[in-house]
Structures are given as C-alpha cells and as structure tokens.
Design a protein around this motif. Structure first.
Motif, PDB file in Angstrom:
ATOM      1  N   MET A  53       1.365  -1.304  -0.360  1.00 31.05           N
ATOM      2  CA  MET A  53       0.009   0.649   0.311  1.00 31.05           C
ATOM      3  C   MET A  53       0.827   1.139  -0.085  1.00 31.05           C
ATOM      4  SD  MET A  53      -3.015   1.388   3.471  1.00 31.05           S
ATOM      5  CE  MET A  53      -3.153   0.013   3.635  1.00 31.05           C
ATOM      6  N   ASP A  54       0.455   1.978  -0.921  1.00 28.16           N
ATOM      7  CA  ASP A  54       0.742   3.913  -0.231  1.00 28.16           C
ATOM      8  C   ASP A  54       0.669   4.517   0.337  1.00 28.16           C
ATOM      9  OD1 ASP A  54       2.633   3.003  -3.607  1.00 28.16           O
ATOM     10  OD2 ASP A  54       1.224   3.200  -4.158  1.00 28.16           O
ATOM     11  N   ASN A  55       1.400   5.891   0.397  1.00 28.09           N
ATOM     12  CA  ASN A  55       0.538   6.561   1.334  1.00 28.09           C
ATOM     13  C   ASN A  55      -1.008   7.511   1.196  1.00 28.09           C
ATOM     14  OD1 ASN A  55       3.076   6.706   2.098  1.00 28.09           O
ATOM     15  ND2 ASN A  55       4.356   8.227   1.250  1.00 28.09           N
ATOM     16  N   ILE A  56      -1.333   7.662   1.955  1.00 29.47           N
ATOM     17  CA  ILE A  56      -2.819   8.109   2.111  1.00 29.47           C
ATOM     18  C   ILE A  56      -2.576   9.425   2.468  1.00 29.47           C
ATOM     19  CG2 ILE A  56      -4.898   8.074   3.560  1.00 29.47           C
ATOM     20  CD1 ILE A  56      -4.007   5.726   1.757  1.00 29.47           C
ATOM     21  N   ILE A  57      -3.314  10.634   1.676  1.00 28.22           N
ATOM     22  CA  ILE A  57      -3.418  12.083   2.196  1.00 28.22           C
ATOM     23  C   ILE A  57      -4.693  12.426   2.617  1.00 28.22           C
ATOM     24  CG2 ILE A  57      -3.936  13.874   1.444  1.00 28.22           C
ATOM     25  CD1 ILE A  57      -2.299  13.300  -1.157  1.00 28.22           C
ATOM     26  N   ALA A  58      -4.653  12.604   3.482  1.00 25.71           N
ATOM     27  CA  ALA A  58      -5.877  13.047   4.533  1.00 25.71           C
ATOM     28  C   ALA A  58      -6.401  13.826   4.126  1.00 25.71           C
ATOM     29  CB  ALA A  58      -6.001  12.311   5.595  1.00 25.71           C
ATOM     30  N   VAL A  59      -7.776  14.450   4.279  1.00 25.36           N
ATOM     31  CA  VAL A  59      -8.489  16.067   4.247  1.00 25.36           C
ATOM     32  C   VAL A  59      -9.293  16.066   5.654  1.00 25.36           C
ATOM     33  CG1 VAL A  59      -9.227  18.136   2.557  1.00 25.36           C
ATOM     34  CG2 VAL A  59      -7.398  16.698   1.825  1.00 25.36           C
ATOM     35  N   ASP A  60      -9.743  17.589   6.252  1.00 25.86           N
ATOM     36  CA  ASP A  60     -10.518  17.766   7.285  1.00 25.86           C
ATOM     37  C   ASP A  60     -10.686  19.161   6.193  1.00 25.86           C
ATOM     38  OD1 ASP A  60     -12.208  18.506   8.640  1.00 25.86           O
ATOM     39  OD2 ASP A  60     -10.589  19.595   9.510  1.00 25.86           O
ATOM     40  N   PRO A  61     -11.880  18.241   5.523  1.00 28.04           N
ATOM     41  CA  PRO A  61     -12.250  19.926   4.384  1.00 28.04           C
ATOM     42  C   PRO A  61     -12.993  21.076   5.298  1.00 28.04           C
ATOM     43  CG  PRO A  61     -13.953  18.393   4.377  1.00 28.04           C
ATOM     44  CD  PRO A  61     -13.039  17.528   5.088  1.00 28.04           C
ATOM     45  N   GLY A  62     -12.585  22.390   5.124  1.00 27.76           N
ATOM     46  CA  GLY A  62     -13.751  23.338   6.217  1.00 27.76           C
ATOM     47  C   GLY A  62     -13.727  24.642   4.903  1.00 27.76           C
ATOM     48  N   ARG A  63     -15.045  25.446   5.032  1.00 36.94           N
ATOM     49  CA  ARG A  63     -15.038  26.563   4.318  1.00 36.94           C
ATOM     50  C   ARG A  63     -13.890  27.564   4.201  1.00 36.94           C
ATOM     51  NH1 ARG A  63     -19.424  27.090   7.177  1.00 36.94           N
ATOM     52  NH2 ARG A  63     -20.766  25.817   5.762  1.00 36.94           N
ATOM     53  N   ASP A  64     -13.570  27.716   5.400  1.00 33.61           N
ATOM     54  CA  ASP A  64     -12.115  28.477   5.288  1.00 33.61           C
ATOM     55  C   ASP A  64     -11.160  28.004   5.060  1.00 33.61           C
ATOM     56  OD1 ASP A  64     -14.052  31.302   5.023  1.00 33.61           O
ATOM     57  OD2 ASP A  64     -14.224  30.812   7.092  1.00 33.61           O
ATOM     58  N   LYS A  65     -10.454  26.931   5.762  1.00 30.42           N
ATOM     59  CA  LYS A  65      -9.496  26.312   5.968  1.00 30.42           C
ATOM     60  C   LYS A  65      -9.550  24.678   6.017  1.00 30.42           C
ATOM     61  CE  LYS A  65      -9.251  26.593  10.826  1.00 30.42           C
ATOM     62  NZ  LYS A  65     -11.334  26.500  10.796  1.00 30.42           N
ATOM     63  N   CYS A  66      -8.816  24.224   5.855  1.00 31.99           N
ATOM     64  CA  CYS A  66      -8.859  21.994   5.876  1.00 31.99           C
ATOM     65  C   CYS A  66      -6.793  21.854   6.452  1.00 31.99           C
ATOM     66  CB  CYS A  66      -8.624  22.114   4.238  1.00 31.99           C
ATOM     67  SG  CYS A  66      -9.813  22.324   3.428  1.00 31.99           S
ATOM     68  N   GLY A  67      -7.690  20.818   6.779  1.00 29.41           N
ATOM     69  CA  GLY A  67      -6.511  20.244   7.753  1.00 29.41           C
ATOM     70  C   GLY A  67      -5.895  18.989   6.645  1.00 29.41           C
ATOM     71  N   VAL A  68      -4.625  18.959   6.127  1.00 31.09           N
ATOM     72  CA  VAL A  68      -3.751  17.745   5.488  1.00 31.09           C
ATOM     73  C   VAL A  68      -2.892  17.315   5.569  1.00 31.09           C
ATOM     74  CG1 VAL A  68      -3.208  17.821   2.425  1.00 31.09           C
ATOM     75  CG2 VAL A  68      -4.703  19.671   3.296  1.00 31.09           C
ATOM     76  N   ALA A  69      -2.741  16.138   5.282  1.00 30.97           N
ATOM     77  CA  ALA A  69      -1.533  15.053   6.426  1.00 30.97           C
ATOM     78  C   ALA A  69      -1.482  14.080   5.122  1.00 30.97           C
ATOM     79  CB  ALA A  69      -2.058  15.004   7.514  1.00 30.97           C
ATOM     80  N   VAL A  70      -0.366  12.989   5.441  1.00 35.70           N
ATOM     81  CA  VAL A  70       0.417  12.256   4.670  1.00 35.70           C
ATOM     82  C   VAL A  70       0.819  10.949   5.554  1.00 35.70           C
ATOM     83  CG1 VAL A  70       1.495  11.612   2.575  1.00 35.70           C
ATOM     84  CG2 VAL A  70       0.754  14.090   2.334  1.00 35.70           C
ATOM     85  N   LEU A  71       0.297  10.144   5.707  1.00 30.41           N
ATOM     86  CA  LEU A  71       0.489   9.332   6.357  1.00 30.41           C
ATOM     87  C   LEU A  71       1.264   7.863   5.265  1.00 30.41           C
ATOM     88  CD1 LEU A  71      -1.281  11.539   8.658  1.00 30.41           C
ATOM     89  CD2 LEU A  71      -1.205   8.489   9.590  1.00 30.41           C
ATOM     90  N   ASP A  72       2.121   7.059   5.553  1.00 36.73           N
ATOM     91  CA  ASP A  72       2.627   5.877   5.686  1.00 36.73           C
ATOM     92  C   ASP A  72       1.832   5.022   5.858  1.00 36.73           C
ATOM     93  OD1 ASP A  72       3.165   4.645   7.610  1.00 36.73           O
ATOM     94  OD2 ASP A  72       5.739   5.644   7.436  1.00 36.73           O
ATOM     95  N   PRO A  73       1.727   3.667   4.523  1.00 38.32           N
ATOM     96  CA  PRO A  73       0.753   2.879   5.069  1.00 38.32           C
ATOM     97  C   PRO A  73       1.143   2.444   6.744  1.00 38.32           C
ATOM     98  CG  PRO A  73       1.939   2.344   3.482  1.00 38.32           C
ATOM     99  CD  PRO A  73       2.287   3.260   4.049  1.00 38.32           C
ATOM    100  N   SER A  74       2.502   2.401   7.458  1.00 46.34           N
ATOM    101  CA  SER A  74       2.061   2.100   8.901  1.00 46.34           C
ATOM    102  C   SER A  74       1.778   2.833   9.981  1.00 46.34           C
ATOM    103  CB  SER A  74       3.768   1.960   9.473  1.00 46.34           C
ATOM    104  OG  SER A  74       4.435   3.569   9.320  1.00 46.34           O
ATOM    105  N   GLY A  75       1.299   4.048   9.325  1.00 43.67           N
ATOM    106  CA  GLY A  75       0.002   5.411  10.295  1.00 43.67           C
ATOM    107  C   GLY A  75       1.497   6.260  10.820  1.00 43.67           C
ATOM    108  N   THR A  76       2.704   6.592  10.610  1.00 41.36           N
ATOM    109  CA  THR A  76       3.192   7.948  11.012  1.00 41.36           C
ATOM    110  C   THR A  76       3.589   9.491   9.332  1.00 41.36           C
ATOM    111  OG1 THR A  76       5.536   5.777  11.077  1.00 41.36           O
ATOM    112  CG2 THR A  76       5.836   8.139  10.706  1.00 41.36           C
ATOM    113  N   VAL A  77       3.538  10.080  10.580  1.00 43.16           N
ATOM    114  CA  VAL A  77       3.147  11.189   9.680  1.00 43.16           C
ATOM    115  C   VAL A  77       3.837  12.242   9.164  1.00 43.16           C
ATOM    116  CG1 VAL A  77       2.108  13.435   9.942  1.00 43.16           C
ATOM    117  CG2 VAL A  77       0.951  11.512  11.521  1.00 43.16           C
ATOM    118  N   LEU A  78       4.349  11.895   7.652  1.00 45.46           N
ATOM    119  CA  LEU A  78       4.895  12.406   6.789  1.00 45.46           C
ATOM    120  C   LEU A  78       4.752  14.082   6.395  1.00 45.46           C
ATOM    121  CD1 LEU A  78       4.491   9.560   3.735  1.00 45.46           C
ATOM    122  CD2 LEU A  78       6.339  10.065   6.174  1.00 45.46           C
ATOM    123  N   TYR A  79       3.524  14.639   6.600  1.00 44.97           N
ATOM    124  CA  TYR A  79       3.731  15.931   6.648  1.00 44.97           C
ATOM    125  C   TYR A  79       2.196  16.225   7.077  1.00 44.97           C
ATOM    126  CZ  TYR A  79       1.524  20.113   4.120  1.00 44.97           C
ATOM    127  OH  TYR A  79       1.070  20.670   3.546  1.00 44.97           O
TER     128      TYR A  79
END
Length: 135
Positions: free
Chosen positions: A1-27
């Motif tokens: 499995m490759d990395n996962i991009i995650a987004v918490d969408p919002g009206r004015d701002k969004c949270g963005v994270a990239v995690l590897d398959p083990s759950g380690t935060v890359l961004y």
C-alpha cells in the motif's frame, strides 16, 4: 500500500496530512481552502498516494466534487468525522505541551491557540488505515 493523503475539509481552512501505511505522519498542515487543490497536487508529487481520505463533515461534498474533478484517478474514501475535533485537541496538547501559565490548567479545560484541522486529518487517515487492516 502507498501513502495516504487525508483532508479535513472546511469552509475557510482545511487540515491536510500525509501518512505512510504504518501510520507515520509525513506531512501535516492547515491550509486555506482555496489552496487545497494545489497542496494535494504538491503532496501527490512529493509523497505519492494510493488514496485520499476525506472527512464527511459539512463541506465534504463540495471538496469531494472538486477533488474528483482535479484528480480523477485518485481513490477517494469518505471517513466518519465523529468526535475528531475532541481527539485532535488531545493530540495537539501531546505534540505541543502547554507552556507558562497554561501548564497550570488541565488541557481538557483549554482550547488550543491555533487550529487543529491538521490533527483531525491525521485521525481520519489512521481510522482509514485501521479499517483497512481490520482492527
């Protein structure tokens, strides 16, 4: 499995994270909603990803439509946002312990001094990874 991009969408701002398959935060970062497509593109280029995980909150449908239009080959997975803000506040205080007078108050009685949307994105990604592993 490759990395996962995650987004918490919002009206004015969004949270963005990239995690590897083990759950380690890359961004992780809180970005303006207007910059979301650019940031996703940059992270796809920098880290690669097999899926984009997105919270199912209020502005989710608008964000999903925009992501599908800009990145049609990217698997888009909706994840339940239930209780993520509260969990994100806890994670924020673990990552950035209170200083000065704030140390005197329990963190459960405090609101972080900056947005926690990026921590919400991390929680969404970890929920997705946990579901994929069958945990």
């Amino acid at each position: 499995m490759d990395n996962i991009i995650a987004v918490d969408p919002g009206r004015d701002k969004c949270g963005v994270a990239v995690l590897d398959p083990s759950g380690t935060v890359l961004y992780q970062k809180v970005v303006k909603t207007d910059d979301l497509m650019k940031i996703i593109g940059e992270q796809l280029e920098a880290c690669g990803a097999c899926a984009l995980v997105i919270g199912n909150g209020t502005t989710s449908q608008t964000a999903q439509t925009e992501i599908e239009k800009n990145y049609p080959k990217l698997e888009l997975v909706e994840v339940d946002e239930y209780y993520t803000t509260q969990l994100a506040r806890q994670e924020y205080w673990k990552a950035k312990p209170p200083k000065g007078w704030r140390k005197l108050l329990p963190t459960s009685m405090q609101v972080p001094p900056e947005p926690v949307d990026d921590f919400v994105a991390i929680i969404l990604a970890r929920r997705f990874l946990s579901d994929r592993r069958g945990e």
